[in-house]
Design a protein around this motif. Structure first.
Motif, PDB file in Angstrom:
ATOM      1  N   GLU A  99       0.815  -1.213   0.000  1.00  0.00           N
ATOM      2  CA  GLU A  99       0.000   0.000   0.000  1.00  0.00           C
ATOM      3  C   GLU A  99       0.851   1.266   0.000  1.00  0.00           C
ATOM      4  O   GLU A  99       0.504   2.255  -0.655  1.00  0.00           O
ATOM      5  N   TYR A 100       1.955   1.252   0.721  1.00  0.00           N
ATOM      6  CA  TYR A 100       2.811   2.427   0.794  1.00  0.00           C
ATOM      7  C   TYR A 100       3.399   2.754  -0.578  1.00  0.00           C
ATOM      8  O   TYR A 100       3.441   3.920  -0.984  1.00  0.00           O
ATOM      9  N   GLN A 101       3.848   1.740  -1.293  1.00  0.00           N
ATOM     10  CA  GLN A 101       4.425   1.963  -2.617  1.00  0.00           C
ATOM     11  C   GLN A 101       3.378   2.499  -3.593  1.00  0.00           C
ATOM     12  O   GLN A 101       3.661   3.380  -4.406  1.00  0.00           O
ATOM     13  N   ILE A 102       2.166   1.985  -3.510  1.00  0.00           N
ATOM     14  CA  ILE A 102       1.087   2.452  -4.383  1.00  0.00           C
ATOM     15  C   ILE A 102       0.742   3.904  -4.083  1.00  0.00           C
ATOM     16  O   ILE A 102       0.582   4.723  -4.992  1.00  0.00           O
ATOM     17  N   GLU A 103       0.640   4.261  -2.790  1.00  0.00           N
ATOM     18  CA  GLU A 103       0.357   5.645  -2.413  1.00  0.00           C
ATOM     19  C   GLU A 103       1.471   6.583  -2.862  1.00  0.00           C
ATOM     20  O   GLU A 103       1.205   7.695  -3.328  1.00  0.00           O
ATOM     21  N   GLU A 104       2.712   6.136  -2.746  1.00  0.00           N
ATOM     22  CA  GLU A 104       3.855   6.950  -3.173  1.00  0.00           C
ATOM     23  C   GLU A 104       3.810   7.190  -4.685  1.00  0.00           C
ATOM     24  O   GLU A 104       4.052   8.303  -5.146  1.00  0.00           O
ATOM     25  N   MET A 105       3.479   6.165  -5.446  1.00  0.00           N
ATOM     26  CA  MET A 105       3.365   6.330  -6.897  1.00  0.00           C
ATOM     27  C   MET A 105       2.241   7.294  -7.257  1.00  0.00           C
ATOM     28  O   MET A 105       2.404   8.157  -8.126  1.00  0.00           O
ATOM     29  N   GLU A 106       1.108   7.172  -6.582  1.00  0.00           N
ATOM     30  CA  GLU A 106      -0.023   8.057  -6.854  1.00  0.00           C
ATOM     31  C   GLU A 106       0.321   9.510  -6.544  1.00  0.00           C
ATOM     32  O   GLU A 106      -0.026  10.407  -7.317  1.00  0.00           O
ATOM     33  N   SER A 107       1.016   9.741  -5.431  1.00  0.00           N
ATOM     34  CA  SER A 107       1.376  11.117  -5.093  1.00  0.00           C
ATOM     35  C   SER A 107       2.381  11.692  -6.096  1.00  0.00           C
ATOM     36  O   SER A 107       2.291  12.861  -6.471  1.00  0.00           O
ATOM     37  N   ARG A 108       3.310  10.879  -6.566  1.00  0.00           N
ATOM     38  CA  ARG A 108       4.259  11.346  -7.588  1.00  0.00           C
ATOM     39  C   ARG A 108       3.545  11.668  -8.898  1.00  0.00           C
ATOM     40  O   ARG A 108       3.857  12.647  -9.571  1.00  0.00           O
ATOM     41  N   ILE A 109       2.580  10.828  -9.252  1.00  0.00           N
ATOM     42  CA  ILE A 109       1.828  11.056 -10.488  1.00  0.00           C
ATOM     43  C   ILE A 109       1.048  12.369 -10.400  1.00  0.00           C
ATOM     44  O   ILE A 109       1.090  13.189 -11.322  1.00  0.00           O
ATOM     45  N   HIS A 110       0.353  12.595  -9.295  1.00  0.00           N
ATOM     46  CA  HIS A 110      -0.435  13.824  -9.148  1.00  0.00           C
ATOM     47  C   HIS A 110       0.459  15.059  -9.084  1.00  0.00           C
ATOM     48  O   HIS A 110       0.143  16.091  -9.673  1.00  0.00           O
ATOM     49  N   PHE A 111       1.589  14.960  -8.400  1.00  0.00           N
ATOM     50  CA  PHE A 111       2.530  16.084  -8.337  1.00  0.00           C
ATOM     51  C   PHE A 111       3.082  16.405  -9.723  1.00  0.00           C
ATOM     52  O   PHE A 111       3.148  17.567 -10.131  1.00  0.00           O
ATOM     53  N   ALA A 112       3.474  15.366 -10.468  1.00  0.00           N
ATOM     54  CA  ALA A 112       4.037  15.572 -11.803  1.00  0.00           C
ATOM     55  C   ALA A 112       2.988  16.118 -12.769  1.00  0.00           C
ATOM     56  O   ALA A 112       3.303  16.940 -13.631  1.00  0.00           O
ATOM     57  N   GLN A 113       1.743  15.707 -12.603  1.00  0.00           N
ATOM     58  CA  GLN A 113       0.684  16.203 -13.478  1.00  0.00           C
ATOM     59  C   GLN A 113       0.412  17.679 -13.217  1.00  0.00           C
ATOM     60  O   GLN A 113       0.291  18.463 -14.156  1.00  0.00           O
ATOM     61  N   GLU A 114       0.348  18.067 -11.947  1.00  0.00           N
ATOM     62  CA  GLU A 114       0.088  19.469 -11.609  1.00  0.00           C
ATOM     63  C   GLU A 114       1.255  20.369 -11.996  1.00  0.00           C
ATOM     64  O   GLU A 114       1.051  21.487 -12.457  1.00  0.00           O
ATOM     65  N   SER A 115       2.472  19.884 -11.822  1.00  0.00           N
ATOM     66  CA  SER A 115       3.659  20.690 -12.086  1.00  0.00           C
ATOM     67  C   SER A 115       4.167  20.553 -13.522  1.00  0.00           C
ATOM     68  O   SER A 115       5.112  21.249 -13.899  1.00  0.00           O
ATOM     69  N   LYS A 116       3.560  19.630 -14.293  1.00  0.00           N
ATOM     70  CA  LYS A 116       3.988  19.359 -15.672  1.00  0.00           C
ATOM     71  C   LYS A 116       5.470  18.992 -15.750  1.00  0.00           C
ATOM     72  O   LYS A 116       6.226  19.470 -16.582  1.00  0.00           O
ATOM     73  N   ILE A 117       5.876  18.127 -14.825  1.00  0.00           N
ATOM     74  CA  ILE A 117       7.255  17.638 -14.739  1.00  0.00           C
ATOM     75  C   ILE A 117       7.307  16.262 -15.408  1.00  0.00           C
ATOM     76  O   ILE A 117       6.419  15.435 -15.201  1.00  0.00           O
ATOM     77  N   PRO A 118       8.347  15.980 -16.195  1.00  0.00           N
ATOM     78  CA  PRO A 118       8.448  14.647 -16.806  1.00  0.00           C
ATOM     79  C   PRO A 118       8.679  13.554 -15.760  1.00  0.00           C
ATOM     80  O   PRO A 118       9.297  13.790 -14.723  1.00  0.00           O
ATOM     81  N   VAL A 119       8.145  12.379 -16.073  1.00  0.00           N
ATOM     82  CA  VAL A 119       8.282  11.222 -15.190  1.00  0.00           C
ATOM     83  C   VAL A 119       8.827  10.029 -15.972  1.00  0.00           C
ATOM     84  O   VAL A 119       8.716   9.965 -17.190  1.00  0.00           O
ATOM     85  N   ARG A 120       9.395   9.101 -15.232  1.00  0.00           N
ATOM     86  CA  ARG A 120       9.857   7.830 -15.787  1.00  0.00           C
ATOM     87  C   ARG A 120       8.983   6.750 -15.175  1.00  0.00           C
ATOM     88  O   ARG A 120       9.033   6.503 -13.966  1.00  0.00           O
ATOM     89  N   MET A 121       8.156   6.115 -16.004  1.00  0.00           N
ATOM     90  CA  MET A 121       7.236   5.087 -15.518  1.00  0.00           C
ATOM     91  C   MET A 121       7.728   3.718 -15.944  1.00  0.00           C
ATOM     92  O   MET A 121       8.075   3.510 -17.110  1.00  0.00           O
TER      93      MET A 121
END
Length: 112
Positions: free
Chosen positions: A41-63
């Protein structure tokens, strides 16, 4: 007799049916497949928070995406997250890839 040329392995492929060749290549592919890692659960929550942060900030991500036994790494910017279809839309170059939440294994913010 010095002029005789042997065809090597070409002559043996005549004895193999196309179904046999396909089965052999599929077995070779199966040997390279890996099981999908189990996330807590912790890893899933961490991924979700990174996704939302990157979407709001328009920062590139490595998935890291795990599909069909193989891991693939995609780098791009998040266009949209859809909680109804449980998909993330990632813009990679000119293409927009649809990635299911269940296929995600890792998300990292790309530092330039």
């Amino acid at each position: 007799m010095d002029n005789i040329r042997d065809r090597g392995m070409k002559k043996w492929h005549g004895f193999m049916m196309p179904e046999h060749i396909a089965a052999i290549s599929e077995l070779d592919l199966d040997g390279h497949r890996q099981a999908k890692p189990v996330l807590d659960e912790y890893q899933i929550e961490e991924m979700e928070s990174r996704i939302h942060f990157a979407q709001e900030s328009k920062i590139p991500v490595r998935m890291t995406v795990h599909i069909g036994g193989f891991a693939d790494i995609l780098v791009g910017t998040i266009v949209k997250t859809d909680p109804i279809t449980k998909e993330v839309r990632l813009k990679v170059g000119e293409l927009v890839e649809k990635i299911r939440w269940s296929d995600l294994v890792g998300v990292e913010i790309v530092d330039d």
